[in-house]
Design a protein around this motif. Structure first.
Motif, mmCIF file in Angstrom:
data_model
loop_
_atom_site.group_PDB
_atom_site.id
_atom_site.type_symbol
_atom_site.label_atom_id
_atom_site.label_comp_id
_atom_site.label_asym_id
_atom_site.label_seq_id
_atom_site.Cartn_x
_atom_site.Cartn_y
_atom_site.Cartn_z
ATOM 1 N N THR A 34 0.837 -1.205 0.000
ATOM 2 C CA THR A 34 0.000 0.000 0.000
ATOM 3 C C THR A 34 0.872 1.255 0.000
ATOM 4 O O THR A 34 0.510 2.263 -0.619
ATOM 5 N N GLY B 143 1.703 1.965 -3.384
ATOM 6 C CA GLY B 143 0.545 2.216 -4.230
ATOM 7 C C GLY B 143 0.128 1.037 -5.071
ATOM 8 O O GLY B 143 -0.667 1.172 -5.997
ATOM 9 N N ALA C 90 -4.692 -0.772 -2.858
ATOM 10 C CA ALA C 90 -5.415 0.348 -2.259
ATOM 11 C C ALA C 90 -5.711 0.050 -0.791
ATOM 12 O O ALA C 90 -6.164 -1.045 -0.454
ATOM 13 N N ASN D 243 -6.528 -1.403 -7.266
ATOM 14 C CA ASN D 243 -6.310 -0.287 -8.170
ATOM 15 C C ASN D 243 -5.723 -0.855 -9.460
ATOM 16 O O ASN D 243 -5.712 -2.076 -9.644
#
Length: 398
Positions: free
Chosen positions: A110, A113, A116, A126
């Motif tokens: 996370t 990135g 999510a 994502n």
């Protein structure tokens, strides 16, 4: 604290990035613009990041790769794709992994990135998570992590033991030292005990181009290769060491009206795994170190083959291909990186080092391609680069 020099450098990079992306023309959405914008953005990050911190994060980055590999093993990315928000306890129940371990793995993903974060112990998908659900992506993750990490770890000591000479022997390189073997990588992967590793490798090879466009979409195939008379009885295209035929299928879809035979040649066990080919494709086994491909084809296509071998082995393969070519008719089309002498993209430079540790081989510059093909008795008709940072095309004739 940000120094004045770094502040100005970052501001200039940010202005360039905004200008690059603010243009609403068609060219602003091209692959070359995207790659240039990405390079500018990376320059902006380097301006803002302290070297002490940046290098420390880079040193720890193999742990991120480990977390991704473990999550693939646990099927975490696919579990996350089953609904909008998934709790860590649900992932634990489905995967059988410990909650604390999952939290630690997902914390770094996370932060990067890649997954999510929806709350405390809550996760969602994502674009990165969805990409890691893909079969080809998971093949890449398994193959690159499982096979490269031991070789990369062994490389510095291997270089030292060999007086820092550039390795060229496919039986004696960082890969062999890291895995404790004395045979080339593909020979080792093909052993029955390595069936799962070989499956992961061939799955990765299906998608090793990544997001970069297929050569048939940007190279002027019809003008450069298909003009003039075509012998309908001879093969139109022979995909030499073409894996499961993914590139051959793209060619057929791009030029559905072309007549002629299409031939996929590779090791028999690879051909046996190519189960979704159109009926027009013939499968023929080949050992390209000891055999020539089918004779008389219009196009002999080789993608990511030459970069697997240093010049001695590459020459051996090329001379076999040359013996099958018809003078004044046949083309050899090589789809591989063409490295610049300066200003290389990061992707191509990294790929070159991976070829070093995996294969004792290399990506090549234009001058190196000219030298290699000339030594094989072939003439270069042209070298072509796509927009962006993808693989180029080298066309050679007798």
């Amino acid at each position: 604290m940000l120094s004045e020099t770094d502040r100005i450098e970052a501001l200039e990079a940010a202005q360039k990035l905004v200008a690059c992306l603010s243009d609403n023309s068609e060219s602003s959405r091209s692959e070359s613009t995207r790659v240039q914008a990405l390079r500018t953005a990376n320059g902006l990050i380097r301006s803002l990041e302290k070297p002490e911190d940046g290098l420390m994060k880079f040193a720890y980055s193999p742990a991120v790769w480990m977390a991704i590999r473990t999550c693939v093993h646990l099927n975490v990315f696919n579990i996350l794709g089953e609904k909008d928000i998934t709790s860590v306890r649900e992932i634990a129940e489905t995967s059988g992994a410990d909650v604390t371990l999952l939290r630690r793995l997902l914390r770094v993903l996370t932060s990067y990135g890649y997954v999510a974060e929806k709350g405390d112990g809550l996760y969602g998908v994502n674009k990165w998570t969805r990409h890691m659900q893909n079969r080809l992506t998971q093949g890449m993750i398994k193959f690159i992590f499982d096979e490269s990490m031991p070789a990369i770890a062994a490389a510095p000591e291997f270089f030292k033991d060999n007086s820092f000479r550039n390795p060229v022997d496919p039986r004696n390189g960082p890969f062999q030292k890291g895995h404790g073997i004395d045979i080339p990588i593909f020979q080792w992967l093909a052993l029955p005990k390595n069936k799962e590793r070989w499956e992961a490798a061939n799955t990765y090879f299906e998608g090793d181009r990544g997001s970069r466009p297929s050569w048939v979409t940007w190279f002027p195939v019809e003008d450069e290769l298909l003009s003039g008379k075509i012998d309908g009885q001879a093969p139109l295209l022979v995909d030499v060491a073409g894996g499961r035929g993914h590139d051959l299928v793209e060619f057929i879809h791009q030029f559905p009206s072309m007549t002629g035979r299409y031939v996929l040649q590779d090791q028999q066990q690879v051909l046996d795994s190519a189960t979704n080919l159109p009926p027009v494709v013939e499968k023929r086994a080949i050992d390209f170190f000891n055999e020539a491909p089918i004779e008389g084809a219009k196009i002999y296509f080789m993608k990511f083959i030459m970069h697997d071998y240093a010049d001695p082995e590459a020459l051996h393969i090329l001379k076999h291909v040359k013996s099958s070519m018809k003078k004044g008719y046949s083309y050899l089309v090589i789809n591989d990186f063409i490295l610049p002498d300066t200003g290389s993209s990061l992707l191509a430079a990294e790929w070159d080092l991976m070829m070093l540790v995996f294969m004792s081989a290399m990506e090549r510059t234009e001058s190196q391609w000219r030298s290699l093909l000339g030594a094989a008795g072939l003439s270069i008709k042209g070298l072509y680069q796509p927009s962006g940072d993808g693989q180029g095309i080298i066309v050679a004739t007798l």
